[in-house]
Structures are given as C-alpha cells and as structure tokens.
Scaffold this motif. Sequence first.
Motif, short mmCIF file in Angstrom:
data_model
loop_
_atom_site.label_atom_id
_atom_site.label_comp_id
_atom_site.label_asym_id
_atom_site.label_seq_id
_atom_site.Cartn_x
_atom_site.Cartn_y
_atom_site.Cartn_z
N HIS A 131 -4.77 1.97 -4.60
CA HIS A 131 -3.19 2.31 -5.12
C HIS A 131 -2.27 3.09 -3.91
N ASP A 187 1.28 1.93 -10.40
CA ASP A 187 2.34 2.39 -9.13
C ASP A 187 4.09 2.82 -9.34
N THR A 233 1.92 -0.97 -2.30
CA THR A 233 0.45 -1.47 -2.90
C THR A 233 0.11 -3.30 -3.38
#
Lengths: 147, 449
Positions: free
Chosen positions: B7, B47, B201
């Motif tokens: 992440h 995210d 990500t």
Amino acid sequence: MKKAVIVRDYTIPANDFTIAGEASSNVRKILTQLGVSPNVVKRASIAMYEAEINAVIHGKGGNAHVEIDENKIYIVISDEGPGIADLELAMQEGYSTAPDSIREMGFGAGMGLSNMKKHADILDIDTEVNRGTTVHITVYFNSDKKI
Amino acid sequence: MAQAYFHSVTLDKDRCKGCTNCIKHCPTEAIRVRGGKAVIIAERCIDCGECLRVCPYHAKKAVTDKFESIHDYKFKIALPAPSLYGQFGPKYTRPQIVNALRKIGFDYVFEVARAAEIVTNATLEYMNNDKVKRPVISSACPAVVRLIQVSFPSLIENLLKIESPMEVAATLSRQEVNKKYGIPAEDIGVFFISPCAAKVTSVKAPYEDKVSKVDRVLSFKDIYIPLLEVMKKDNDKQEPFSLSSAIGVAWAGTGGESEALNKGRRIAVHGIKNVNDILEQAAQDKLDDIDFIEALACPEGCLGGPLAVENPFIAKVNLKNEIENIRKSRAHSVHKIDNVERLVWKSTVEYRPIMKLDDDMMKALEKMQKIDELTEGLPGLDCGACGAPSCRALAEDIVLGSAKETDCIFKLRKKVTDIAYQLYEIEDINLSGNEKYQNFTLPNRKTEE
C-alpha cells in the motif's frame, strides 16, 4: 447444539423512501459477511428492497422480519395496507396502482411484484383487501438461479 | 505474495497521537488504534487516501518514488496527470508547465490528458455494445475499483474494462519514443506525476496478475517547487507539440470523464462516502436507467487528490481557466487510436471477500450470533475510544480474536467496579468504622446491571 440462526427485525416507515432501502442494505452487508455468493446477495437484497418499497407506497409502512440460517434467507414483509384485490393482475409487469405523485418520484412502475418473483426462489403472498399484505421471500444460498 | 498487500498509504508512527479521526472516516473500516497508535489492516485498505486527508497530525503518508530516481534511466518520460495544470495560478499556463517538466530533467513529456481522450473514444465504442451491463462504472479511479472488489462484488461486471489513461499513456509514450528516437525499451523510464496515492499502489501492486507499464510514480508535492523555480526563471511559453485538447484536460476535475462522452444519462460522483452511496444504489439495481457512472474517491476528483498541492477548489478555477485558454487558442484534434480492442482488459478484477467472517458458513453464522450478542452489551455510543470505529466493529474484532471486551472503557469501568466490590467483600472492610473513610461510599452496583 442449537442451529445458528441470525434474526433481524426492522420497522418500515410510511411514505419515507430515503429510509426504505436501509433494511435491505443492512441485510446485504450481513450476507456478505457470512460469505454468501455475490449473485445470491444481490437477488435477496433486490427482492427485499422491492417488498420494502411496496410497503412504503401502498401499505402505510410495516415490518420486515429476516431469518438467516446456513441454507437460506427467509424474509417476511408485512403491512396493514389496503391489500391486493387481484393478485394475478398485480403480478403482471407494468401493472401498478401507485398514484401519479409516487410515479413522479420514479417509483410505482409496476415492476415490484414481478421483480420479487424474478429474484426470489420462493415467493408467497398473503393478502386480504382492507386488511393488509404479507410477502414471504425465500432465497437459497446454493440456488443457481440466474438474473 | 509479498506484493499482495503493498500500500502507498502508510502510517508515520512518531506523528500518530492515537486519536479516532482516521478510524471513523475509513470506508472499509480498515484502521484500528492499538497500543495508542493507528494500525492499518492491509487487506482491507483500498488506498483511497481519506485518512491522509482527515489526520490532523499528518501521521498518514503516501509513499511515492523519489525525484532523484529519474537518474535510474537513460531516457526519462514524464506522464503528468491533467490535475497538475490546476496546481498553478493563471500566471503559469500548460505549455509552460510541460516545458518546465523537460527542464527539470525529463527527456520527453506525454500528457495523460492525451491518453484520457483515447480512453473516452474507447469508452464510447465499448458502450455501443448493448450487451454491456448498465450502468457502466468508470475504472479510472483505482480506489473505486478496489472498493467495488471488497464491498460491491455484484458490480464488478459493471466496471468499464478499459485500461486507465495512465496505463494507456505509458504504453503509447514508450511506442512514440521508440519510433521517434529509436531508444531501446530497457533504457526508457516512465514516470507518472501523481496527485493520487492509489495510483502508486496500482503501479507497484496492480490488480490481479496485471503488470503496469509505468516504472515510477512521483508526487505533485515533490515536483511542485522545482517546477515553480524553473518557470519563475525562464518563461518558455512556446507550445510543445502534441498537446491534448480541452476534453482530456477536463478529466482532471469531476464531470470531465462523463461529460466527454457527450451522450446518455451520466452520473458524476466524487468523495468516497458519496461514491459508496451511489454504488449502494447501483448494487440494488436502482440505477438501471443510468448509462455511465464516473466515480472518483477524492472530493472534487483528482484535483482533490491527497498528493495535490493546491486547495481543490482553487485548483478547479485554475483548471477552468486553462480549459478556456485551450478552447480559445486552437482546437486540437482529438487523438484517436485504431485498435480499441488493445485497450480492453485481458482479464477482469476479482471479488476480494475480506469482510467474510469465516470460510465455513456454519462457523460464520455462529460468529455473527456472537457479534450480535456482544454488540447488544456494548454502550452503542460508537465513541471509538476502544480503537475500533464502532461498537459493532469492536464486537467483530473480539469475535475474530484481535480485541477484548475490556477495550471498551465502559466495560472496563464496570469490571473495575465489580473487582472493587469483590475486594470489599473478601476483606469485609468495615468502612463506616474507619474515620478515614467516613465520606466514602462505593458506587451503586445495581445501576449498571
């Protein structure tokens, strides 16, 4: 050991569409947490939503009772509204007794009951004019009914 | 599987005060406070960057690549997200910004806005097929795609299965550079200039088995000052070749992607909570009269990205000026691509059932029952003091083994009172006989029963 059954009861308010979807949305989350397949989750929550909306529009609100065990979800939506005079006619797509004011809000297209039938594995309707309507919806978790 | 839960959004432990702001705002309930510090549950995080926005101590950060990493490659391509143009006031126009990118070290600039126009065309073609499930939901925002994967699996079939503008830009810029300058692929480094943590990500840990064509992701925050310094010194307004039209640039704000389609009933929703509400409706088939949903996790879309520098509402007016300039100057032809099929996803994304309580349905039901019972016994204030976002979330954590009932301060207080009574009973202390305890009364035990 006693079989695990999850029970939920909700009050369906009269004439309030904004709250009406909450119970079915909540049930959708529970089924997802239980690991029920997305297709079944969707069918159960749509069938329940349609029944909820009917109770809001026609039944002056009512109650939703939900039972979930390892095989199925069983939903009972009951109201004390006017009842359905001709059930066979009401089941037809496009048949609606909703007033114009409701239609203007995008509801009452006459698809509710037929949509419920489409998404449920078992649909039972008890109705009596001037007494009210109770809808019983069952969706099996292993059913491969496609929508 | 090391990459599985990469992440961009991470926690700066030293700055975290252990308050409850982030846990309350996380759309997937992915954060808990444990031992006085926030902890992100990796498999739940999408995210979206909401925690970065709400943290008053700036303890959440988005990991991006360092600007110096451009030197890892012989030939450096910059892919500026269109929202970059909103970061600068009317003094600095798009040609200046693009030229400045070259001056700070990039050899080539390919606007993501150009790729966005190609994606618009591909979307129109994709939607010409009546068999495609409506409403089509844009896949441009990676946080939204990940939200659908964890919370709305039935909507996976609605996702627009077209590569994102960033990926299209990466592919096309490599081809263009190779064709123009004959640079071999291994010498080319592609750098996405990003307002967005989720895009990092997407590059480092793409969905399923996909591979990103982008090599590195640089934050607006890291590149803003170098760009500004160059533009202050050297006011190069000469228009670079192949700039995108207003359509691609407008993608930076909300409504840009959906309005570019110019047909059908389209929703443009932004802000993760609003997106969640719309997806909720779509999941219940309530939006079957809608053709297209543009959904962006950040308020005001990519202009409100967590790595953006300018306030999103100011960025919005900057962008609007830029779009007006483009329309006034000259109408660039919209970039076309012959083979739209090349942009269609080879495979779809998969459902990630992270909310599931147990793989075994019987066990899941039993756990749910326990959660119900525990929730019933909790105060229902959702105060967050236990470190979970709500009483129910605490009950879930207890049943799943990561928390205990006395993490709830009300439960703890009750327990302490009980213990006090037990001690009192064991010792049989005669308080009234002791002068020291004359005014001491034990709390009424019955009130909390």
